[in-house]
Design a protein around this motif. Structure first.
Motif, PDB file in Angstrom:
ATOM      1  N   SER A  39      35.846 -89.955 -24.210  1.00  0.00           N
ATOM      2  CA  SER A  39      34.679 -89.575 -24.688  1.00  0.00           C
ATOM      3  C   SER A  39      35.193 -88.971 -26.173  1.00  0.00           C
ATOM      4  CB  SER A  39      33.915 -88.259 -23.744  1.00  0.00           C
ATOM      5  OG  SER A  39      35.009 -87.537 -23.478  1.00  0.00           O
TER       6      SER A  39
ATOM      7  N   VAL B 179      33.137 -86.749 -29.620  1.00  0.00           N
ATOM      8  CA  VAL B 179      31.890 -85.759 -30.050  1.00  0.00           C
ATOM      9  C   VAL B 179      31.431 -86.523 -31.332  1.00  0.00           C
ATOM     10  CG1 VAL B 179      31.079 -83.674 -31.098  1.00  0.00           C
ATOM     11  CG2 VAL B 179      32.597 -83.749 -28.965  1.00  0.00           C
TER      12      VAL B 179
ATOM     13  N   VAL C 148      29.445 -85.807 -18.218  1.00  0.00           N
ATOM     14  CA  VAL C 148      30.202 -85.317 -19.232  1.00  0.00           C
ATOM     15  C   VAL C 148      30.253 -83.995 -19.284  1.00  0.00           C
ATOM     16  CG1 VAL C 148      30.349 -85.329 -21.811  1.00  0.00           C
ATOM     17  CG2 VAL C 148      29.756 -87.523 -20.560  1.00  0.00           C
TER      18      VAL C 148
ATOM     19  N   LEU D 298      31.035 -80.237 -21.560  1.00  0.00           N
ATOM     20  CA  LEU D 298      31.583 -79.783 -23.067  1.00  0.00           C
ATOM     21  C   LEU D 298      31.987 -78.234 -22.999  1.00  0.00           C
ATOM     22  CD1 LEU D 298      28.406 -80.872 -25.068  1.00  0.00           C
ATOM     23  CD2 LEU D 298      30.694 -82.088 -24.968  1.00  0.00           C
TER      24      LEU D 298
ATOM     25  N   TRP E  20      33.067 -74.668 -19.024  1.00  0.00           N
ATOM     26  CA  TRP E  20      32.560 -75.995 -19.193  1.00  0.00           C
ATOM     27  C   TRP E  20      30.826 -76.119 -18.601  1.00  0.00           C
ATOM     28  CZ3 TRP E  20      35.153 -79.565 -21.723  1.00  0.00           C
ATOM     29  CH2 TRP E  20      36.686 -79.460 -21.628  1.00  0.00           C
TER      30      TRP E  20
ATOM     31  N   CYS F 271      35.077 -82.333 -25.340  1.00  0.00           N
ATOM     32  CA  CYS F 271      34.603 -82.908 -24.547  1.00  0.00           C
ATOM     33  C   CYS F 271      35.392 -83.751 -23.460  1.00  0.00           C
ATOM     34  CB  CYS F 271      33.463 -83.903 -25.062  1.00  0.00           C
ATOM     35  SG  CYS F 271      34.221 -85.327 -25.992  1.00  0.00           S
TER      36      CYS F 271
END
Length: 517
Positions: free
Chosen positions: A406, A408, A438, A440, A447, A479
């Motif tokens: 993943s 950003v 997902v 962040l 998280w 992420c």
């Protein structure tokens, strides 16, 4: 009596112009033969790429990106310029050191051309290159001699400069003629002749909310011209559709040979697939998505009949490159694995394998994507494709599926944003398993689950976003993704290819720093 030396300037110029003439004539002959890869300059470059250790290749890709090949060509040009100057300076007293050096370079070029599968005809290019280099070096060396040393009385400074300049211009024109001659293989016209590709079984429409390009993510389908390109070719192989055939050989009941038109007229299917390069860095750009159009690979192989004991499918490209896909992994991909002839409803671009290539979702390109394919060979692991010959593992369990990744996409690193709500958007992928979640993390906080875009299928990337209020100052966002089985993306960061013979791909959580004003 001591033989006078050539002046350093004249000697160095003689060597440099001889090298320039050799390169120009070699490129011209290769172009006239319609064998661009037989150009000694390109052949030596390709041979260098073949022998470059994987860590060095990865350094070049990570440093120069898709400009790694132009960087190599520039580097080679600089080395040849220096070599020409040194050859000339070594020949200030006598012509023979330069003659020997030009012959050695010609032999190196011939060996490289022979290795690049250009055939015996292709050897005419390095031969012409060597003859031109020798002739120019000998001629200019004589013109560079002081007037008292030659029966003709010398030509003087002006005559030498005119001769060197005229030869240089001729060499440049020869090189340009080589480029123009190679273009007689009109791949662009052949590609236009394929026309629009309309599959019998189209892929499902892409939902409008499958991506957030207005927030900074890519569009869901990558424009064909923007699709990432990583391969080992300095010059893109040129193969017209009307000249292309696909042979299915090896461990089959009945070998087949199909023309491009044969394949074009089969029942075409369309699959939406995300592809990733094993050399992609954490947060890197070498991932793209397209609607590939073609014929299921297994359907073609079953026409020929797969014999027991076959372990891998070896794809052979028109330039001699080979790539092996484990047969078990190919079967696991099922009808999603394609012999593709198009992307996004148009014929493949030459850079992406026109007229035919293979695509196997869920695997990195080095074991799934043979571009410019002309032969599919069913074989055991005793057959060693290109990357296996260079020390990479080419069979399970060494070959791993594409890892959970993943990144950003927005904000970008060090971007300055106005105060208020901040939207973070990005992309995640785990081809073959899909993305289920997902998360962040902002700074050192907890998280938080991001909102996921609509999933298209498990073989494609999935976008995410999160809007939150942040105080003024510098912030870090990280992420991490989870695949369809609930497996979390690995935290430990390993760059590109891990130590050892197994190309694993990079791992690690992607982070960027930005500022809210």
């Amino acid at each position: 009596m001591t033989t006078p030396h050539l002046s350093a300037v004249r000697a160095a110029t003689t060597g440099l112009v001889a090298i320039l003439a050799a390169l120009g004539v070699g490129h011209l002959v290769a172009g006239l033969l319609l064998l661009p890869a037989a150009s000694p300059f390109l052949a030596v470059g390709n041979a260098f790429i073949d022998r470059t250790p994987a860590p060095v290749k990865d350094f070049a890709i990570s440093t120069f990106g898709t400009n790694d090949k132009p960087a190599l060509l520039v580097g080679m040009a600089v080395v040849l310029v220096l070599a020409g100057l040194l050859i000339g300076l070594a020949s200030r007293r006598t012509v023979w050191p330069g003659v020997v050096a030009v012959v050695v370079l010609g032999i190196v070029g011939a060996l490289a051309v022979n290795e690049q599968s250009s055939g015996r005809l292709g050897l005419l290019a390095p031969l012409g290159s060597m003859v031109a280099g020798l002739a120019v070096f000998w001629w200019l060396h004589r013109r560079a001699r002081p007037a008292a040393e030659t029966p003709q009385g010398g030509v003087g400074r002006r005559g030498f400069v005119i001769g060197a300049a005229a030869t240089s211009v001729g060499a440049l024109l020869a090189g340009a003629g080589g480029f123009a001659s190679a273009r007689r293989i009109d791949v662009a016209e052949s590609r236009r002749g394929v026309g629009e590709l309309v599959p019998t079984t189209p892929a499902p429409p892409i939902p409008a909310d499958a991506a957030f390009p207005e927030l900074g993510t890519p569009t869901f389908l990558t424009p064909v011209a923007d699709f990432y390109r990583i391969d080992v070719n300095l010059a893109v192989p040129q193969l017209r559709a009307e000249d292309a055939t696909l042979r299915i050989t090896g461990m089959v009941d009945e070998p087949l040979e199909l023309s491009f038109d044969d394949i074009r007229n089969m029942t075409l299917v369309e699959k939406t697939i995300t592809m990733t390069c094993v050399s992609n860095e954490v947060g890197g750009p070498y991932v793209s998505t397209a609607n590939f159009i073609g014929v299921p690979l297994l359907e073609l192989l079953e026409r020929a009949g797969i014999r027991g004991g076959a372990q891998q499918l070896v794809g052979h490209a028109v330039d001699g490159f080979t790539l092996g896909t484990p047969l078990d992994m190919l079967r696991a991909a099922g009808d999603d694995a394609l012999l593709a002839i198009g992307m996004n409803r148009e014929a493949l671009l030459p850079e992406h394998g026109f007229p035919m290539r293979t695509v196997v979702p869920g695997l990195y390109g080095y074991v799934s994507a043979t571009k410019w394919v002309t032969e599919l060979e069913l074989a055991t692991y005793d057959v060693k494709p290109y990357w296996v010959e260079r020390g990479w593992d080419g069979q399970p369990p060494g070959i791993v599926p594409i890892k959970i990744s993943s990144r950003v996409d927005a904000p970008t690193s060090f971007q300055r944003l106005p105060g208020g709500d901040v939207t973070i958007a990005g992309t995640a992928w785990a081809q073959g398993r899909g993305i289920s979640r997902v998360e962040l993390r902002l700074d050192k906080g907890p998280w938080q689950a991001a909102e996921l875009a609509t999933e298209v299928n498990p073989n494609t990337w999935r976008m995410f976003r999160l809007t939150t209020a942040l105080p003024a100052g510098q912030h870090t966002v990280t992420c991490r993704a989870f695949d369809g089985d609930g497996q979390m993306q690995a935290e430990d960061r390993l760059r590109l290819i891990n130590p050892g013979p197994v190309p694993d791909g990079s791992t690690g959580w992607h982070s960027i720093v930005f500022t809210v004003e």
